[in-house]
Scaffold this motif. Structure first.
Motif, PDB file in Angstrom:
ATOM      1  N   TYR A   1       0.798  -0.878   0.028  1.00  0.00           N
ATOM      2  CA  TYR A   1      -0.276  -0.036   0.122  1.00  0.00           C
ATOM      3  C   TYR A   1       0.709   1.285  -0.264  1.00  0.00           C
ATOM      4  O   TYR A   1       0.741   1.994  -0.609  1.00  0.00           O
ATOM      5  N   ARG A   2       2.173   1.201   0.613  1.00  0.00           N
ATOM      6  CA  ARG A   2       2.963   2.291   0.559  1.00  0.00           C
ATOM      7  C   ARG A   2       3.513   3.078  -0.908  1.00  0.00           C
ATOM      8  O   ARG A   2       3.589   3.486  -1.381  1.00  0.00           O
ATOM      9  N   ALA A   3       3.615   1.447  -1.475  1.00  0.00           N
ATOM     10  CA  ALA A   3       4.654   1.337  -2.655  1.00  0.00           C
ATOM     11  C   ALA A   3       3.203   2.543  -3.561  1.00  0.00           C
ATOM     12  O   ALA A   3       3.720   3.363  -4.480  1.00  0.00           O
ATOM     13  N   LEU A   4       2.288   1.716  -3.649  1.00  0.00           N
ATOM     14  CA  LEU A   4       0.953   2.322  -4.441  1.00  0.00           C
ATOM     15  C   LEU A   4       0.468   3.495  -4.175  1.00  0.00           C
ATOM     16  O   LEU A   4       0.548   4.524  -5.293  1.00  0.00           O
ATOM     17  N   GLY A   5       0.692   3.954  -3.200  1.00  0.00           N
ATOM     18  CA  GLY A   5       0.849   5.619  -2.670  1.00  0.00           C
ATOM     19  C   GLY A   5       1.609   6.662  -3.092  1.00  0.00           C
ATOM     20  O   GLY A   5       1.524   7.582  -2.976  1.00  0.00           O
TER      21      GLY A   5
END
Length: 112
Positions: free
Chosen positions: A68-72
């Motif tokens: 989710y951090r990568a996506l964000g």
């Protein structure tokens, strides 16, 4: 530039890293960069070194980061390629928006 384009085609990838494999010295060159440059400068740029067109500084996350951090980060920075760095800060790989879309899970997982 010929060798970089050959790598993109042969390995069926959309980006290559250019320079040292650390967060500071590494840059990226993508298919989209190529299209922009050819549109702007014409095909004569194909005889230039790829380093003349690679983009930096590199955007990265540690390999222990959650998806989710990568996506964000990718959404916030409006990028499709994100470098993945190891504990020592050296680049160990790349994750793309396509890679992340392929993940079909509801649990939090690490990039590494």
């Amino acid at each position: 530039m010929d060798s970089a384009l050959k790598i993109l085609v042969e390995q069926k990838i959309s980006a290559v890293f250019v320079g040292e494999r650390d967060d500071i010295g590494c840059r990226i060159f993508t298919e989209r960069d190529l299209l922009r440059i050819i549109t702007r400068d014409g095909v004569r740029i194909l005889s230039c070194p790829i380093g003349d067109f690679a983009v930096g500084p590199l955007v990265s996350l540690p390999d222990s980061a959650f998806v989710y951090r990568a996506l964000g980060r990718m959404a916030r920075m409006k990028i499709r390629h994100l470098a993945v760095s190891g504990i020592d800060g050296r680049i160990v790989g790349m994750v793309t928006s396509r890679d992340l879309l392929k993940l079909r899970t509801s649990s939090a997982i690490e990039l590494g």
